[in-house]
Design an enzyme around this catalytic site. Structure first.
Site, PDB file in Angstrom:
ATOM      1  N   GLU A  20       0.849  -1.218   0.000  1.00  0.00           N
ATOM      2  CA  GLU A  20       0.000   0.000   0.000  1.00  0.00           C
ATOM      3  C   GLU A  20       0.870   1.248   0.000  1.00  0.00           C
ATOM      4  OE1 GLU A  20      -2.765   1.522  -0.059  1.00  0.00           O
ATOM      5  OE2 GLU A  20      -4.376   0.080   0.144  1.00  0.00           O
ATOM      6  N   ARG A 105      -7.533   1.064  12.505  1.00  0.00           N
ATOM      7  CA  ARG A 105      -6.197   1.513  12.076  1.00  0.00           C
ATOM      8  C   ARG A 105      -6.311   2.564  10.988  1.00  0.00           C
ATOM      9  NH1 ARG A 105      -5.401  -0.747   6.996  1.00  0.00           N
ATOM     10  NH2 ARG A 105      -6.230  -2.857   6.704  1.00  0.00           N
ATOM     11  N   ASN A 107      -5.580   3.997   7.446  1.00  0.00           N
ATOM     12  CA  ASN A 107      -5.512   3.199   6.221  1.00  0.00           C
ATOM     13  C   ASN A 107      -4.879   3.927   5.045  1.00  0.00           C
ATOM     14  OD1 ASN A 107      -6.068   0.789   4.776  1.00  0.00           O
ATOM     15  ND2 ASN A 107      -7.804   1.818   3.792  1.00  0.00           N
ATOM     16  N   ASN A 154     -10.701   5.133   2.125  1.00  0.00           N
ATOM     17  CA  ASN A 154      -9.650   4.847   1.159  1.00  0.00           C
ATOM     18  C   ASN A 154      -9.371   5.992   0.202  1.00  0.00           C
ATOM     19  OD1 ASN A 154      -7.911   2.636   0.895  1.00  0.00           O
ATOM     20  ND2 ASN A 154      -9.658   1.242   0.681  1.00  0.00           N
ATOM     21  N   ASP A 203      -9.886   1.513  -4.627  1.00  0.00           N
ATOM     22  CA  ASP A 203      -8.944   1.626  -3.506  1.00  0.00           C
ATOM     23  C   ASP A 203      -8.129   2.922  -3.679  1.00  0.00           C
ATOM     24  OD1 ASP A 203      -7.224   1.174  -1.370  1.00  0.00           O
ATOM     25  OD2 ASP A 203      -7.105  -0.969  -1.684  1.00  0.00           O
TER      26      ASP A 203
HETATM   27  C1  BGC Z   1      -7.367  -1.820   2.973  1.00  0.00           C
HETATM   28  C2  BGC Z   1      -7.705  -3.282   2.955  1.00  0.00           C
HETATM   29  C3  BGC Z   1      -8.994  -3.487   2.192  1.00  0.00           C
HETATM   30  C4  BGC Z   1      -8.843  -2.894   0.799  1.00  0.00           C
HETATM   31  C5  BGC Z   1     -10.056  -3.027  -0.071  1.00  0.00           C
HETATM   32  C6  BGC Z   1      -7.287  -1.307   1.568  1.00  0.00           C
HETATM   33  O1  BGC Z   1      -7.021   0.059   1.584  1.00  0.00           O
HETATM   34  O2  BGC Z   1      -6.159  -1.599   3.646  1.00  0.00           O
HETATM   35  O3  BGC Z   1      -7.821  -3.750   4.271  1.00  0.00           O
HETATM   36  O4  BGC Z   1      -9.299  -4.865   2.101  1.00  0.00           O
HETATM   37  O5  BGC Z   1      -8.507  -1.524   0.912  1.00  0.00           O
HETATM   38  O6  BGC Z   1     -11.181  -2.463   0.480  1.00  0.00           O
HETATM   39 CA    CA Z   2      -5.915   1.773   0.375  1.00  0.00          CA
END
Ligand code: BGC
Ligand code: CA
Length: 295
Positions: A20, A105, A107, A154, A203
């Site tokens: 990521e 957490r 993200n 996200n 994402d």
């Molecule tokens: C998260 C994952 C999640 C994915 C798709 C990511 O940003 O860290 O935990 O499964 O997005 O939704």
């Molecule tokens: Ca992400």
């Protein structure tokens, strides 16, 4: 018109659990990224193919450069920290957007043109819990919660003049558009686009110099380029199903680093996409924007 891009190439078959947070660091001419579940930061230097890794004390979702050059701001599971990797690994807690929620957490996050950080969170253990938040960290280190009730926060993508932001709830397969004033207050939230299951889950995102939006598709084995009004302009297949995020970089900002994940894939899925968890690059045929810094 379709961009003339090169095929994606696995430059580091790193087998990341949850790759990521790709970031081009102009100062050191390196791409950085994280492995959220692997609790690690990785750096790859395109010019020399040098690979570096740092172990983190907890899950880490992102790195954002600091304007003062003193390392990075980073999103640990427990909150935002000031992180230096070199010459020594060191971190100092800065803000906790979700105190008392140990399973939540940080993200995904981005800085904007005012030097602020916009950081979303999600429940790590149960993404169907609506405990995700969106926080804004101002350069004076004041942290404000601007939204609660998010499932999987996200991919913020922020207009270069910070007049609007796209932010996603991946659980709802929906990208929202927020109109922002210069103080970072939202005046409107609208649905930018809802994706079907076949298209995959939106994402990470980034914006190119022509104002188009690029989105990585988890479960979609691709990245896509959209016009600012959400029309799909181009789809580029990636040989990994869980494509998590993208960042422009390289000396001319025309190389794209693509992060992917292995987590949750069964033997059949891994056989189909053995490169899952790799870092990929491709030449996009369009120039990106330098990532903005905090401070
Ligand atoms: C998260 C994952 C999640 C994915 C798709 C990511 O940003 O860290 O935990 O499964 O997005 O939704
Ligand atoms: Ca992400």
């Amino acid at each position: 018109m379709d961009l003339n891009h090169t095929p994606p190439k696995a430059v580091w078959p790193a087998e990341l659990s949850l790759g990521e947070g790709p970031l081009w660091d102009d100062r050191s001419q390196r791409f950085f990224c994280v492995d959220i579940h692997g609790c690690a930061v990785h750096a790859w230097t395109p010019a020399s193919d040098q690979r570096q890794s740092w172990k983190m004390p907890e899950r880490i979702g992102w790195l954002i450069p600091r304007k003062d050059g003193a390392g990075f701001m980073a999103g640990f599971q427990s909150g935002i920290v000031h992180l230096t990797l070199e010459p020594e690994l060191h971190w100092t807690p800065v803000a906790q957007p979700h105190p008392g929620e140990p399973t939540v957490r940080l993200n995904d996050a981005k800085a904007d043109a005012h030097g602020r950080i916009w950081a979303g969170s999600m429940d790590n253990d149960d993404p169907a819990r609506r405990t995700g938040r969106l926080a804004r960290l101002d350069p004076d280190l004041q942290c404000a919660i601007v939204e609660t009730g998010i499932y999987i926060a996200n991919g913020p993508a922020i207009a270069p003049d910070a007049s609007w932001m796209l932010h996603t709830d991946s659980f709802l397969n929906t990208v929202y558009r927020y109109q922002m004033d210069p103080r970072g207050q939202f005046s409107a939230k609208t649905v930018w686009r809802v994706f079907t299951e076949e298209e995959g889950t939106p994402d990470g995102m980034t914006i190119d110099s022509e104002g188009c939006i690029w989105i990585a598709f988890w479960g979609g084995a691709c990245i896509r380029r959209f016009s600012v009004d959400a029309k799909c302009l181009q789809t580029i297949a990636i040989p990994a199903s869980q494509v998590t995020s993208i960042s422009f970089g390289g000396p001319d900002l025309q190389t794209m680093l693509v992060t992917t994940a292995r987590v949750g894939l069964d033997a059949a899925a891994l056989e189909k996409h053995p490169l899952s968890g790799s870092l990929f690059t491709l030449r996009t045929g369009v120039t990106g924007l330098l990532p903005l810094a905090f401070g």
